[in-house]
Design a protein around this motif. Sequence first.
Motif, short mmCIF file in Angstrom:
data_model
loop_
_atom_site.label_atom_id
_atom_site.label_comp_id
_atom_site.label_asym_id
_atom_site.label_seq_id
_atom_site.Cartn_x
_atom_site.Cartn_y
_atom_site.Cartn_z
N ARG A 135 30.58 25.84 71.98
CA ARG A 135 30.50 25.31 70.55
C ARG A 135 29.41 24.20 70.73
NH1 ARG A 135 33.29 29.03 70.51
NH2 ARG A 135 34.73 29.87 68.90
N ARG A 192 28.24 21.21 68.14
CA ARG A 192 28.91 20.97 66.93
C ARG A 192 29.91 19.57 66.96
NH1 ARG A 192 33.56 25.49 65.45
NH2 ARG A 192 31.74 27.00 65.04
N TRP A 202 37.85 20.41 63.64
CA TRP A 202 37.76 21.77 64.05
C TRP A 202 38.97 22.40 64.77
CZ3 TRP A 202 35.05 25.50 61.84
CH2 TRP A 202 34.00 25.22 61.39
N LEU A 256 40.82 25.53 68.30
CA LEU A 256 39.54 25.73 67.82
C LEU A 256 39.74 27.02 67.10
CD1 LEU A 256 36.70 25.09 67.38
CD2 LEU A 256 36.27 25.98 69.90
N GLU A 257 39.99 28.13 67.71
CA GLU A 257 39.88 29.70 67.34
C GLU A 257 40.96 29.88 66.32
OE1 GLU A 257 40.65 31.92 70.69
OE2 GLU A 257 38.56 31.68 71.68
N GLU A 287 39.37 28.13 63.28
CA GLU A 287 37.98 28.92 62.79
C GLU A 287 38.50 30.00 61.90
OE1 GLU A 287 34.61 28.03 66.13
OE2 GLU A 287 35.86 29.58 66.36
N ASP A 327 38.24 30.76 57.57
CA ASP A 327 37.35 31.74 57.29
C ASP A 327 38.46 32.63 56.40
OD1 ASP A 327 35.36 31.59 58.77
OD2 ASP A 327 35.77 32.87 60.61
N TYR A 384 32.45 24.80 55.80
CA TYR A 384 32.54 23.56 56.43
C TYR A 384 32.71 22.42 55.67
CZ TYR A 384 31.34 19.69 59.77
OH TYR A 384 31.30 18.74 60.43
#
Length: 334
Positions: free
Chosen positions: A152, A155, A160, A182-183, A186, A190, A206
Amino acid sequence: MGRALKILLVLILLAALAAFAGHRYWQSRLAAPITLDETTLYEVPAGAGYHRVVNELAEQGVIADAWAFRLLTRLEPETLPRLRPGEYRLEPGMSGRELLSLLGSNDVVSYPLTIPEGWTFRQMRELLDAAPKLEHNTDGLSDEEVMARLDREGRHPEGWFFPDTYRYHKGLSDLEILRQALERMEATLDEVWAARDDDLPLESPYEALIMASLIERETGAPEERPEIAGVFKRRLERGMRLQTDPTVIYGMGERYDGNITHADLREATPYNTYVIDGMPPTPIALPGRAALEAAVHPEEGETLYFVAKGDGTHHFSRTLREHNNAVNRYIRNR
């Protein structure tokens, strides 16, 4: 039948009986309980072979009949487990067979690592650095270099990483914990953004992450998060500054000593929402799911102000006069 043949048959029979008895005894040694009186940790070193592990277990007094385990390589090699590196919890009463099965399983000892909601990325890194038995592959790396290692690059890391309890085993890298968090963030962001309200003054996931971090830092009372989100939403819609203290604190960085002065409120930092319009450029903390949900589903209402009551909750006001009265009651008098 000649006498010699009879003797031969007897010898064959005796040999067969001896072999049978020997095999039964060998199997009984493998099925016997290991010689432990209390739960013990044993680590299979990376790259260790079967015989090395058997010898170590014998030296440590875990198994009494190492010969029985060595015979497995000759008589039943197909039953030998593929040993997996890691720590294992050996329990009194388990058999030698169960011991071998354990050392070839994924049932390695794991340790919890809890990232609290509202912590900063710096605090998360400090916790990882102090975690025992974790490989510290980020030691000495800057935040920018850490993000590059996580694919990343460029970033800003704040916000995050999903706050939660993660489990790791000895030898796992701190980068793996960071990647999991992190994943997770994310994916959660989403999912939450896809179900957002239609009338938000937010343009991107964001911005929702930034808003969620403000909500997370403003309150520890779960029931207040949607109302705080509603206050922020209405202030943004009316062009009012957010004026939230946690952004001032974040902008001060390590200079913050637990107190905010009038000079701090006037200091022009990119994060001081008493000075800047709109939201800060990045999140200021690691928000949990409840804060993310509040950011995209703010509570309807008319309140535009809130002040801490000193018990972890806030007093919400519709007008500046009401707010000033609440400030006098909860802040100045205290």
